[in-house]
Design a protein around this motif. Structure first.
Motif, mmCIF file in Angstrom:
data_model
loop_
_atom_site.group_PDB
_atom_site.id
_atom_site.type_symbol
_atom_site.label_atom_id
_atom_site.label_comp_id
_atom_site.label_asym_id
_atom_site.label_seq_id
_atom_site.Cartn_x
_atom_site.Cartn_y
_atom_site.Cartn_z
ATOM 1 N N TRP A 119 0.838 -1.200 0.000
ATOM 2 C CA TRP A 119 0.000 0.000 0.000
ATOM 3 C C TRP A 119 0.876 1.255 0.000
ATOM 4 N N ASP A 120 0.529 2.221 -0.873
ATOM 5 C CA ASP A 120 1.157 3.535 -0.893
ATOM 6 C C ASP A 120 0.065 4.606 -0.847
ATOM 7 N N TRP A 121 0.443 5.792 -0.450
ATOM 8 C CA TRP A 121 -0.453 6.925 -0.597
ATOM 9 C C TRP A 121 0.365 8.151 -0.992
ATOM 10 N N TYR A 147 -4.421 10.365 -3.202
ATOM 11 C CA TYR A 147 -4.624 9.016 -3.723
ATOM 12 C C TYR A 147 -3.932 7.972 -2.863
ATOM 13 N N THR A 148 -4.385 6.751 -3.038
ATOM 14 C CA THR A 148 -3.741 5.588 -2.428
ATOM 15 C C THR A 148 -3.773 4.456 -3.431
ATOM 16 N N THR A 149 -2.756 3.603 -3.406
ATOM 17 C CA THR A 149 -2.658 2.488 -4.348
ATOM 18 C C THR A 149 -2.282 1.211 -3.609
ATOM 19 N N TYR A 150 -2.770 0.104 -4.150
ATOM 20 C CA TYR A 150 -2.426 -1.233 -3.643
ATOM 21 C C TYR A 150 -1.972 -2.066 -4.833
ATOM 22 N N VAL A 164 -5.080 -1.770 -7.260
ATOM 23 C CA VAL A 164 -6.231 -0.958 -6.885
ATOM 24 C C VAL A 164 -5.730 0.458 -6.609
ATOM 25 N N SER A 165 -6.463 1.459 -7.101
ATOM 26 C CA SER A 165 -6.149 2.848 -6.788
ATOM 27 C C SER A 165 -7.437 3.595 -6.467
ATOM 28 N N LEU A 199 -12.280 8.589 -7.658
ATOM 29 C CA LEU A 199 -12.079 7.752 -8.848
ATOM 30 C C LEU A 199 -11.399 6.468 -8.380
ATOM 31 N N ILE A 200 -12.042 5.332 -8.669
ATOM 32 C CA ILE A 200 -11.527 4.024 -8.219
ATOM 33 C C ILE A 200 -11.230 3.179 -9.449
ATOM 34 N N GLU A 201 -10.052 2.596 -9.487
ATOM 35 C CA GLU A 201 -9.676 1.692 -10.574
ATOM 36 C C GLU A 201 -9.064 0.439 -9.970
#
Length: 811
Positions: A355-357, A397-400, A407-408, A432-434
């Motif tokens: 996980w990042d943000w 934003y955050t990303t996995y 996932v973002s 916005l979710i991707e």
């Protein structure tokens, strides 16, 4: 002979003597001190650089303690004598002494046991444990290392530059020479009539490209700075700049606070402009650059850049401020003074291994602040998503991410800086979710991919139509102030999408490759504030199943050193035809291009709002040539057919009819460093050019650049486009070259930007004299022009030559 607990080893090539360990320890401790510098200089011209062969190729440093135990030392000479009557120890002929990892070499070394003075004469060289070396014709040192004097002194330091686009990085040799030197304390070295340079110096090249001559040079190792007094910067031996005091970071220091190289320019916009960056190193992981810009026509402008690294990530905040009126390209004031500022910030941090943000914060008080004050790189990508040119995006934003999944989640707001932009028509994105899932193992003998997307958009007003934007832009180009047009209430929308794609591959005996695929997509839209005659709110569902197959039949031929591949391609996609629901706004597919990159995609639309549905046949062929010597060339031609026209697809894309435009693309690389590229879209009926992009990029030892030309019958606003962009540097001689950058709109006849310059570069200096003309096509600012000088010296003012600011990178 070895004696005592100190582990003393003495070797004389003519005779061996037993010397008192305490005496020799005093001799060596004094002789091996990094002594040197200060004495009142005589009133005579600065001396030339002494021979530097020993400086540029110093002996390799020995390991700590050189293998000696318990602080032992080693002395070797052709002859060693001990005069007990006069209390003098002398070593003659090829003297080499080692102590605590430091080496002293000289022709003769004499030590007076009564006064504690050690005198070294003839080709004196001291090699320190860090690899730096100090050279002189003679040196006088005391046993406490508190005082020392050297004549015809020189020292050698090595700094490693960080790699960058124009310089691969590596060691840079820094040479300091002086008429005399004094070492008043262990951390201070003072040199008289000194010369400082990072350029190679040898018998064949006695005059360095650049150097600094000073009546006094003080090296403060504790503060990690070098101070020049009565200093003159010289280029090829000619003085170009004098200053009574100049402070520079010690080249052996990775980062140190101090002045960076200034930016100097003269323009019709701001007059004479001088910008002086100052780097303040706050900690090993944090620094601050304060860069005031002083102008003769307008008020000063202050730029600040703060950067910090944390254990889990980093942050970078750039900002600027001034108090000034609007002004045009001639520097004439317009209106009332007010505070004007900008912020360009970014940060990214790790939460866990997966996980990042991160965030970006981008805002400007007025749309022309970056143009007026020549702010560097305001529109580069900083975060997870990027905005169009001349637009700023603030996002959180955050990303996995794992090997199989991504996932973002992002929320964003956009500010437009174009003359026809109205921020109230830009939607707020929250969120916005991707998501993407691609299992590593096969599913039913094939590859399965699952994609999900969701977005919520909120806007105050509806976007302007292309015709309204065009009329407003034309008015804005001739008037300093144009009233904003009336707006309709904007549509709020929410969308959710899930798409699954399965594909497998079969290769038949005759080489035919079959790639059957299944695709299913489902959308749900929630819309509010729809205009009449629609109901205010709506809930819309769309489902699109697609089945098809891609067939390729490659033919290979080997002829000498060349390989040829001819590959016919055909793709059949069968899906129900879904007419575009007029209530669904097109938010993400406005910039829709049909080219070779999406010719064989199931859905050619770049986003989700527009659907490419119905029964389709995509055909084409690719021809490739590859040579063993690196030659490469490839060309593709193709088009698309559909069972019935789809008027919802933009007409300008050439996809809305039953037969699409023709697609052609080619690229060739005859040898490494040279690449030609072109892509065309020709009208299906007239074969006229609806879109064309062609160009070449070159990168060799003497030339680095690219030129590209774009022609389009209609852009997303319905306007024709003909643009040319080029940039590059060509070195006609080994060190002298020309640089150029240009961007021209043929449709409007405007050169958006023109840069031309003369460049000199070698391994230790880069000098650019640049002429710049900028036309923002805005009636308030108008075109501006000016001349700037940019100077970069290796190790001086910036350690990442040739880029002035790159030295400030936080480790």
């Amino acid at each position: 002979m070895q004696e005592g607990a100190l582990g003393v080893t003495l070797v004389s090539r003519c005779s061996q003597h037993s010397l008192r360990p305490a005496l020799l320890a005093g001799v060596l401790a004094a002789a091996l001190a990094p002594a040197l510098a200060y004495a009142s200089p005589p009133e005579q011209p600065l001396p030339p650089l002494p021979p530097m062969h020993a400086v540029l190729r110093p002996p390799a440093p020995p390991p700590p303690d050189d293998g000696l135990q318990n602080g032992g030392f080693y002395l070797e000479a052709d002859q060693v004598t001990d005069d007990d009557i006069n209390h003098v120890v002398s070593a003659h002929g090829g003297v080499e002494a080692r102590y605590n990892g430091r080496v002293l070499r000289a022709d003769d070394v004499v030590y007076n046991q009564v006064t504690g003075i050690a005198t070294a004469k003839g080709n004196v060289t001291i090699v320190n444990p860090d690899g730096s070396s100090e050279n002189s014709e003679s040196a006088v040192l005391d046993r406490q290392m508190s005082e020392g004097v050297a004549m015809a002194f020189s020292t050698h330091l090595t700094e490693t530059l960080r790699a960058n686009g124009q310089n691969p990085g590596g060691p840079v040799e820094v040479t300091i020479a002086a008429e005399s030197a004094i070492h008043p304390s262990p951390t201070i070295t003072e040199l008289n009539r000194a010369v400082f340079t990072a350029c190679p110096v040898c018998a064949k090249n006695p005059t360095p490209t650049w150097s600094i001559k000073a009546k006094k040079l003080i090296e403060d190792k504790k503060r990690q700075i070098i101070i020049f007094r009565d200093a003159t910067i010289q280029i090829r031996g000619l003085p170009v700049f004098y200053t009574p005091v100049l402070v520079e970071a010690d080249p052996a220091t990775p980062r140190k606070s101090g002045l960076l190289f200034p930016e100097i320019s003269i323009s019709s916009l701001r007059g004479f402009s001088y910008e002086q960056p100052y780097l303040q190193v706050i900690s090993p992981s944090e620094d601050l650059i304060v860069s005031p810009q002083v102008n003769t026509k307008v008020n000063p402008f202050l730029n600040v850049d703060w950067r910090k690294e944390f254990y889990s990530g980093a942050i970078d905040v750039r900002t600027g401020y001034t108090y000034e009126e609007d002004f045009n390209s001639e520097g004439d004031r317009l209106g009332n003074p007010t505070s004007r500022s900008y912020i360009l910030a970014k940060g990214e941090f790790a939460i866990t291994d997966n996980w990042d943000w991160g965030f970006t914060a981008e805002r400007a008080s007025d749309p022309l602040i970056f143009d007026r004050y020549s702010v560097v790189d305001p529109f580069i990508d900083r975060g997870l998503y990027s905005a169009d040119d001349r637009r700023l995006i603030s996002q959180l934003y955050t990303t996995y991410q794992t090997q199989d999944a991504y996932v973002s989640v992002m929320a964003a707001d956009v500010q437009g800086l174009r003359s026809n932009d109205f921020d109230n028509t830009f939607p707020a994105v929250a969120p916005l979710i991707e998501a993407h899932y691609d299992p590593s193992s096969d599913v039913f003998g094939g590859r399965l991919q699952i994609d999900g997307s969701g977005v919520m958009l909120f806007r105050d007003d509806a976007p302007l139509s292309p015709s309204t934007l065009q009329a407003y832009s034309q008015a804005a180009a001739t008037m300093a102030s144009v009233p904003a047009p009336a707006f309709m209430p904007g549509i709020n929308s929410q969308r959710g999408t899930v798409e699954a794609n399965w594909q497998t591959t079969y290769i038949l005996d005759d080489g035919i490759r079959l790639d059957p695929f299944l695709d299913f997509r489902s959308d749900i839209y929630g819309l509010q504030r729809l205009p009449s005659p629609y109901a205010s709110d709506a809930l819309i569902f769309r489902n699109l199943p697609t089945v098809g197959v891609t067939v390729t039949w490659p033919f290979y031929k080997r002829d000498g050193a060349m390989t040829y591949v001819l590959e016919p391609i055909a793709q059949v996609a069968i899906a129900p035809f879904l007419a575009q629901d007029p209530r669904i706004p097109n938010e993400d597919s406005v910039d829709f291009q049909f080219d070779e990159t999406n010719l064989f995609q199931v859905d050619k639309s770049p986003g989700f709002d527009l659907l490419d549905s119905g029964q389709r046949l995509n055909v084409g062929g690719r021809f490739t040539m590859m040579g063993d010597d690196g030659f490469f060339a490839s060309a593709l031609i193709g088009r698309s057919f559909r069972a019935e026209p789809d008027p919802s697809l933009p007409y300008r894309t050439g996809l809305s009819g039953t037969s699409s435009d023709w697609i052609f693309a080619a690229n060739s690389s005859p040898f490494s460093g040279l690449n030609f590229f072109t892509r065309w879209r020709l009208d299906t009926d007239t074969y006229g050019v609806n879109y064309m992009e062609t160009g070449v990029n070159v990168r060799t030892t003497r030339f680095d650049g690219e030129i590209s030309y774009i022609q389009e019958a209609q852009d997303p606003d319905g306007l024709p486009v003909r643009d040319i962009d080029f940039h590059g540097e060509v070195f006609i001689w080994k060190n002298w070259g020309l640089s150029a950058y240009g961007a021209r709109e043929f449709q409007t006849g405007v050169w958006r930007q023109e840069d031309f310059g003369i460049v000199y570069r070698d391994q230790c200096i880069r000098v650019e004299i640049l002429y710049n003309r900028n036309d923002t096509n805005n009636g308030v600012l108008g075109p501006s022009q000016g001349v700037g000088i940019r100077l970069s010296l290796a190790t001086f003012g910036n350690s990442d030559y040739p880029h002035p600011y790159s030295s400030t990178t936080v480790p």
